[in-house]
Design an enzyme around this catalytic site. Structure first.
Site, mmCIF file in Angstrom:
data_model
loop_
_atom_site.group_PDB
_atom_site.id
_atom_site.type_symbol
_atom_site.label_atom_id
_atom_site.label_comp_id
_atom_site.label_asym_id
_atom_site.label_seq_id
_atom_site.Cartn_x
_atom_site.Cartn_y
_atom_site.Cartn_z
ATOM 1 N N SER A 1 0.787 -1.154 -0.189
ATOM 2 C CA SER A 1 -0.034 -0.077 -0.253
ATOM 3 C C SER A 1 0.937 1.346 0.070
ATOM 4 O O SER A 1 1.844 1.812 1.014
ATOM 5 C CB SER A 1 -1.016 0.029 1.198
ATOM 6 O OG SER A 1 -1.538 1.262 1.469
ATOM 7 N N HIS B 1 -1.010 -0.841 -4.361
ATOM 8 C CA HIS B 1 -2.396 -0.594 -3.868
ATOM 9 C C HIS B 1 -2.307 0.782 -3.514
ATOM 10 O O HIS B 1 -1.500 1.237 -2.794
ATOM 11 C CB HIS B 1 -2.562 -1.397 -2.706
ATOM 12 C CG HIS B 1 -3.806 -1.287 -1.840
ATOM 13 N ND1 HIS B 1 -4.824 -2.123 -2.412
ATOM 14 C CD2 HIS B 1 -4.309 -0.437 -0.820
ATOM 15 C CE1 HIS B 1 -5.959 -1.706 -1.611
ATOM 16 N NE2 HIS B 1 -5.817 -0.848 -0.860
ATOM 17 N N ASP C 1 -4.417 3.625 -1.931
ATOM 18 C CA ASP C 1 -5.682 4.098 -0.957
ATOM 19 C C ASP C 1 -6.223 5.586 -1.385
ATOM 20 O O ASP C 1 -5.498 6.414 -0.909
ATOM 21 C CB ASP C 1 -5.289 3.918 0.564
ATOM 22 C CG ASP C 1 -5.233 2.403 0.912
ATOM 23 O OD1 ASP C 1 -6.203 1.931 0.604
ATOM 24 O OD2 ASP C 1 -4.024 2.198 1.406
ATOM 25 N N MET D 1 -8.684 8.513 -0.014
ATOM 26 C CA MET D 1 -9.480 8.817 1.145
ATOM 27 C C MET D 1 -10.080 10.197 0.797
ATOM 28 O O MET D 1 -9.006 11.027 0.381
ATOM 29 C CB MET D 1 -8.714 8.628 2.473
ATOM 30 C CG MET D 1 -8.062 7.333 2.478
ATOM 31 S SD MET D 1 -7.476 7.086 4.131
ATOM 32 C CE MET D 1 -6.616 5.680 4.188
ATOM 33 N N HIS E 1 -8.384 1.721 -4.393
ATOM 34 C CA HIS E 1 -9.193 1.410 -3.342
ATOM 35 C C HIS E 1 -10.015 2.787 -2.971
ATOM 36 O O HIS E 1 -9.443 3.660 -2.316
ATOM 37 C CB HIS E 1 -8.935 0.978 -2.210
ATOM 38 C CG HIS E 1 -9.623 0.540 -0.942
ATOM 39 N ND1 HIS E 1 -9.292 0.450 0.329
ATOM 40 C CD2 HIS E 1 -11.069 0.728 -0.831
ATOM 41 C CE1 HIS E 1 -10.266 0.263 1.152
ATOM 42 N NE2 HIS E 1 -11.288 0.257 0.538
ATOM 43 N N MET F 1 -11.891 5.079 -0.868
ATOM 44 C CA MET F 1 -12.805 5.198 0.456
ATOM 45 C C MET F 1 -13.265 6.526 0.409
ATOM 46 O O MET F 1 -12.858 7.517 0.964
ATOM 47 C CB MET F 1 -11.812 4.930 1.594
ATOM 48 C CG MET F 1 -11.472 3.466 1.810
ATOM 49 S SD MET F 1 -10.015 3.361 3.081
ATOM 50 C CE MET F 1 -8.592 3.536 1.735
ATOM 51 N N MET G 1 -11.791 -5.134 4.609
ATOM 52 C CA MET G 1 -10.937 -4.436 5.770
ATOM 53 C C MET G 1 -10.841 -5.073 6.875
ATOM 54 O O MET G 1 -11.611 -5.415 7.760
ATOM 55 C CB MET G 1 -11.542 -3.144 6.041
ATOM 56 C CG MET G 1 -11.635 -2.016 4.669
ATOM 57 S SD MET G 1 -9.695 -2.143 3.911
ATOM 58 C CE MET G 1 -9.242 -1.005 5.321
ATOM 59 N N ASP H 1 -7.050 -6.247 3.635
ATOM 60 C CA ASP H 1 -6.285 -4.777 4.036
ATOM 61 C C ASP H 1 -6.204 -4.616 5.361
ATOM 62 O O ASP H 1 -7.414 -4.271 6.139
ATOM 63 C CB ASP H 1 -6.691 -3.780 3.094
ATOM 64 C CG ASP H 1 -5.791 -2.628 3.397
ATOM 65 O OD1 ASP H 1 -4.714 -2.616 3.985
ATOM 66 O OD2 ASP H 1 -6.139 -1.525 2.444
#
Length: 235
Positions: free
Chosen positions: A15, A39, A41, A43, A73, A75, A144, A182
């Site tokens: 990540s 990966h 993330d 947010m 991913h 979020m 998660m 994750d």
């Protein structure tokens, strides 16, 4: 769409949330090519209490690493506002949260229309039954194993029960989605999650915070490959 190469039991996806934000390229170089996916993330400070990357970051990754598999991913809320821009930036896989939209069926279809693999994610407290009606549209389910928003949290082992439930359903119904996990993962517990049936393991601080990230990934791969298969849940 098959995301797991033939003959492979599981994949490692470091990540970039835990990479050095002032030197991401150098952080990736320290992986030594031992990674399978990168990966990312994303947010928004709304769905989760943190702000990270935008589509420009994914576009830069795609330009610098044209052959990398970019596992993005989201979020974010509402994810409908983000899917097109990240798909066009070069994501290979876009994962959205089942808790973030009332239109999950339509959104997974939209992701596929944009040429990406479609993933759906669940927070630790959300049961897998929430996404049962759309699993036939999912290429991947991301579980998660910490509450999303920050790296470096402790693994929540109770989430392993969800892996068992998903793998049993997949076997009975002949579905093909992968199970990704994750949160709080590293060399000390990768064998546990792989033996439970996880096929994609995301690790952030355990990899990028190690003195030798490449060696850490090699240790994780060895440990995961040496773990026992989880019956019908094994890859």
């Amino acid at each position: 769409m098959s995301l797991l190469p033939e003959g492979r039991r599981f994949l490692l996806a470091p990540s970039l949330l835990s990479a050095n934000p002032l030197s991401v390229e150098a952080s990736i170089a320290r992986l030594g090519g031992e990674e399978d996916w990168l990966h990312v993330d994303v947010m928004d400070g709304h769905f989760v209490p943190n702000l990270t990357y935008g589509p420009g970051f994914v576009r830069a990754l795609r330009a610098r690493y044209p052959d990398a598999f970019l596992d993005v991913h989201l979020m974010v809320q509402p994810p409908e506002d983000f899917v097109d821009s990240f798909a066009e930036a070069g994501a290979d896989l876009l994962t959205v949260h089942g808790e973030a939209t009332p239109h999950l069926h339509r959104l997974l279809g939209r992701i596929r229309e944009k040429g990406c693999a479609a993933g759906v994610s669940l927070n630790p407290g959300t049961p897998v039954e929430w996404i049962a009606p759309v699993l036939h549209l999912a290429d991947l389910v991301l579980l998660m194993s910490v509450n999303p928003g920050f790296g470096g949290q402790k693994f929540l082992p109770e989430v392993l029960e969800k892996v068992t439930a998903l793998c049993r359903r997949r076997a009975v119904r002949g579905e093909s989605f992968l199970v990704e996990m994750d949160g709080g993962l590293g060399p000390d517990n990768v064998d546990l999650v792989v033996s439970a049936g996880c096929q994609v393991v995301v690790a952030g601080s355990a990899v990028f915070g190690a003195p030798d990230p490449a060696e850490t990934l090699r240790r994780m791969r060895h440990s995961g490959e040496a773990s026992t298969h989880g019956g019908s849940c094994g890859a």
